[in-house]
Design a protein around this motif. Structure first.
Motif, PDB file in Angstrom:
ATOM      1  N   GLY A   1      46.123  32.203  54.703  1.00 32.67           N
ATOM      2  CA  GLY A   1      46.550  32.938  53.518  1.00 32.67           C
ATOM      3  C   GLY A   1      46.070  34.377  53.573  1.00 32.67           C
ATOM      4  N   LEU A   2      46.885  35.287  53.066  1.00 35.22           N
ATOM      5  CA  LEU A   2      46.522  36.705  52.993  1.00 35.22           C
ATOM      6  C   LEU A   2      46.018  37.001  51.589  1.00 35.22           C
ATOM      7  N   LEU A   3      44.764  37.418  51.450  1.00 35.42           N
ATOM      8  CA  LEU A   3      44.199  37.710  50.135  1.00 35.42           C
ATOM      9  C   LEU A   3      44.890  38.925  49.535  1.00 35.42           C
ATOM     10  N   ASN A   4      45.439  38.738  48.321  1.00 34.45           N
ATOM     11  CA  ASN A   4      46.224  39.799  47.703  1.00 34.45           C
ATOM     12  C   ASN A   4      46.050  39.731  46.178  1.00 34.45           C
ATOM     13  N   ASN A   5      46.690  40.656  45.485  1.00 35.86           N
ATOM     14  CA  ASN A   5      46.577  40.678  44.021  1.00 35.86           C
ATOM     15  C   ASN A   5      47.723  39.935  43.347  1.00 35.86           C
ATOM     16  N   GLY A   6      48.390  39.099  44.089  1.00 35.94           N
ATOM     17  CA  GLY A   6      49.479  38.284  43.567  1.00 35.94           C
ATOM     18  C   GLY A   6      50.049  37.449  44.699  1.00 35.94           C
TER      19      GLY A   6
ATOM     20  N   GLU B   1      53.383  36.720  45.113  1.00 40.18           N
ATOM     21  CA  GLU B   1      54.735  37.129  45.521  1.00 40.18           C
ATOM     22  C   GLU B   1      54.670  37.944  46.823  1.00 40.18           C
ATOM     23  N   GLU B   2      55.665  37.794  47.672  1.00 41.47           N
ATOM     24  CA  GLU B   2      55.644  38.481  48.965  1.00 41.47           C
ATOM     25  C   GLU B   2      55.768  39.997  48.833  1.00 41.47           C
ATOM     26  N   THR B   3      56.217  40.486  47.681  1.00 34.35           N
ATOM     27  CA  THR B   3      56.349  41.932  47.475  1.00 34.35           C
ATOM     28  C   THR B   3      55.078  42.565  46.906  1.00 34.35           C
ATOM     29  N   LYS B   4      54.063  41.753  46.651  1.00 39.07           N
ATOM     30  CA  LYS B   4      52.829  42.248  46.032  1.00 39.07           C
ATOM     31  C   LYS B   4      51.977  43.037  47.028  1.00 39.07           C
ATOM     32  N   GLY B   5      51.106  43.887  46.461  1.00 44.16           N
ATOM     33  CA  GLY B   5      50.090  44.527  47.276  1.00 44.16           C
ATOM     34  C   GLY B   5      50.364  45.969  47.627  1.00 44.16           C
TER      35      GLY B   5
ATOM     36  N   ASN C   1      50.815  35.015  50.494  1.00 43.40           N
ATOM     37  CA  ASN C   1      49.739  35.662  49.749  1.00 43.40           C
ATOM     38  C   ASN C   1      48.988  34.651  48.888  1.00 43.40           C
ATOM     39  N   ILE C   2      47.696  34.863  48.735  1.00 49.94           N
ATOM     40  CA  ILE C   2      46.890  34.010  47.860  1.00 49.94           C
ATOM     41  C   ILE C   2      45.987  34.907  47.015  1.00 49.94           C
ATOM     42  N   GLU C   3      45.556  34.374  45.875  1.00 52.96           N
ATOM     43  CA  GLU C   3      44.706  35.145  44.970  1.00 52.96           C
ATOM     44  C   GLU C   3      43.263  34.653  45.030  1.00 52.96           C
ATOM     45  N   ALA C   4      42.333  35.549  44.724  1.00 55.11           N
ATOM     46  CA  ALA C   4      40.909  35.232  44.814  1.00 55.11           C
ATOM     47  C   ALA C   4      40.527  34.053  43.918  1.00 55.11           C
ATOM     48  N   ARG C   5      41.173  33.920  42.764  1.00 55.35           N
ATOM     49  CA  ARG C   5      40.807  32.855  41.824  1.00 55.35           C
ATOM     50  C   ARG C   5      41.099  31.457  42.378  1.00 55.35           C
ATOM     51  N   ASP C   6      41.947  31.363  43.406  1.00 53.60           N
ATOM     52  CA  ASP C   6      42.329  30.060  43.962  1.00 53.60           C
ATOM     53  C   ASP C   6      41.529  29.671  45.200  1.00 53.60           C
ATOM     54  N   LEU C   7      40.660  30.550  45.673  1.00 53.43           N
ATOM     55  CA  LEU C   7      39.963  30.313  46.943  1.00 53.43           C
ATOM     56  C   LEU C   7      39.155  29.026  46.945  1.00 53.43           C
ATOM     57  N   MET C   8      38.366  28.812  45.897  1.00 54.96           N
ATOM     58  CA  MET C   8      37.502  27.631  45.880  1.00 54.96           C
ATOM     59  C   MET C   8      38.263  26.355  45.560  1.00 54.96           C
ATOM     60  N   GLY C   9      39.538  26.489  45.257  1.00 51.43           N
ATOM     61  CA  GLY C   9      40.395  25.323  45.054  1.00 51.43           C
ATOM     62  C   GLY C   9      40.959  24.794  46.359  1.00 51.43           C
ATOM     63  N   GLY C  10      40.629  25.446  47.464  1.00 52.04           N
ATOM     64  CA  GLY C  10      41.089  24.975  48.773  1.00 52.04           C
ATOM     65  C   GLY C  10      42.535  25.319  49.068  1.00 52.04           C
ATOM     66  N   VAL C  11      42.999  26.469  48.575  1.00 46.98           N
ATOM     67  CA  VAL C  11      44.400  26.854  48.750  1.00 46.98           C
ATOM     68  C   VAL C  11      44.750  27.149  50.204  1.00 46.98           C
ATOM     69  N   ALA C  12      43.757  27.533  51.025  1.00 43.97           N
ATOM     70  CA  ALA C  12      44.007  27.852  52.428  1.00 43.97           C
ATOM     71  C   ALA C  12      42.805  27.450  53.266  1.00 43.97           C
ATOM     72  N   ASP C  13      43.037  27.286  54.569  1.00 48.55           N
ATOM     73  CA  ASP C  13      41.955  26.970  55.499  1.00 48.55           C
ATOM     74  C   ASP C  13      41.364  28.241  56.106  1.00 48.55           C
TER      75      ASP C  13
END
Length: 335
Positions: free
Chosen positions: A174-179, A181-185, A207-219
């Motif tokens: 996952g790419l850490l971003n502020n949203g 959507e693929e158009t974000k950032g 893209n993934i958001e910081a708030r989801d990191l500890m939920g295991g959204v990506a490896d």
């Protein structure tokens, strides 16, 4: 036998925490040898004698407020520098330090050396998630600024680490971003997104958001060094604050709160373990010719033990050797 060079004088609790962690590792793992670099008399105070531990005495060390590059050049007999030289000269296979992060990065780059084909080694660490699986994140601060090409390479490096050390067949990147959507950032994130989408070797989930990191959204989570370091410190600070507030509430909540805590003891321990990053090991400067691992400056003996365990696994799987071979293929194909 795996030989690990350890800077015994680096970190807030050195040499006590470093040496006590080494004692525990020597007791637990029969296939490792440790070279301790630092003040011999201070080290001996805490060391359990073993024929698999040697001390290389030096009075010189790199302080936390030393300017990294200058310290590496001027303090040639510093414990950290000597440990890195041991790896360069083939006397050890990996370096561990809890000392000055910038100085260790400089020692890794200038003494140990980077793998041909790796533009900028990244600082990688495995961070905790609610499901206990964890995720690998880089860069965590080795580089203040990065290009899209660097971030693309971090995705490759992180995937390689997750596959070979953590046994994940197809790591979700996952790419850490502020949203999401693929158009974000900003332009850096958008350009990186396009590079990751176009690489068929990666299991890129977007893209993934910081708030989801500890939920295991990506490896594997990819970020520039500045952002990654800020997020890492936010996670560490939040985890410590939650545990502190919970403890304060229980102590100040009277008999009902204490009885409730007793009944919930197992659940609270599970929560503590899910937030505890000390058992995940240290941060690896990944992309160098040998494992160079940075343990937290405030590391205790437990954290040092788990970092040595992590290094042992890296040497066992020869993850760096495989990475050298992989990038040699890529470099040859591009020539």
């Amino acid at each position: 036998m795996k030989i690990i060079a350890v800077d015994a004088m680096g970190g807030d609790n050195a040499p006590k925490a470093i040496v006590e962690g080494v004692n525990k590792a020597i007791e637990s793992f029969s296939d490792i040898q440790i070279q301790l670099y630092g003040d011999q008399e201070k080290i001996k105070t805490y060391l359990t004698p073993s024929d698999r531990v040697t001390i290389v005495h030096t009075d010189e060390k790199i302080n936390s407020d030393d300017e990294p590059a200058k310290a590496i050049r001027r303090k040639k007999n510093a414990s950290m520098v000597l440990a890195a030289k041991a790896v360069k000269e083939g006397q050890a296979q990996a370096v561990l330090s809890a000392g000055n992060t910038g100085a260790l990065l400089a020692a890794g780059l200038f003494v140990v050396g980077r793998i041909k084909g790796v533009d900028r080694p990244g600082l990688l660490s495995t961070l905790p998630t609610n499901n206990q699986q964890g995720f690998d994140m880089l860069d965590l601060g080795a580089n203040a600024e990065n290009t899209a090409s660097h971030l693309h390479q971090y995705a490759i490096l992180g995937s390689f680490y997750a596959k070979n050390l953590r046994g994940i067949a197809q790591p979700r990147v996952g790419l850490l971003n502020n949203g999401t959507e693929e158009t974000k950032g900003d332009p850096l994130r958008k350009e990186t997104y396009d590079l990751l989408v176009a690489d068929p070797s990666l299991n890129f989930i977007g893209n993934i958001e910081a708030r989801d990191l500890m939920g295991g959204v990506a490896d594997v989570v990819v970020a520039d060094g500045f952002t990654g370091n800020a997020v890492l410190k936010s996670i560490e600070g939040t985890a410590l604050s939650i545990m502190k507030q919970l403890k304060t509430s229980i102590k100040g909540g009277g008999i009902k709160a204490k009885l409730g805590a007793l009944l919930l003891k197992d659940s609270l321990m599970d929560m503590k373990n899910s937030l505890d990053y000390s058992g995940a090991g240290g941060a690896v400067l990944f992309g160098l010719k040998a494992p160079v691992v940075k343990s937290h400056g405030s590391s205790d003996a437990k954290s040092i033990f788990y970092t040595i365990k992590q290094i042992s696994s890296m040497l066992e799987t020869d993850v760096v050797g495989q990475l050298v071979e992989e990038f040699s293929k890529e470099t040859s194909s591009n020539d």
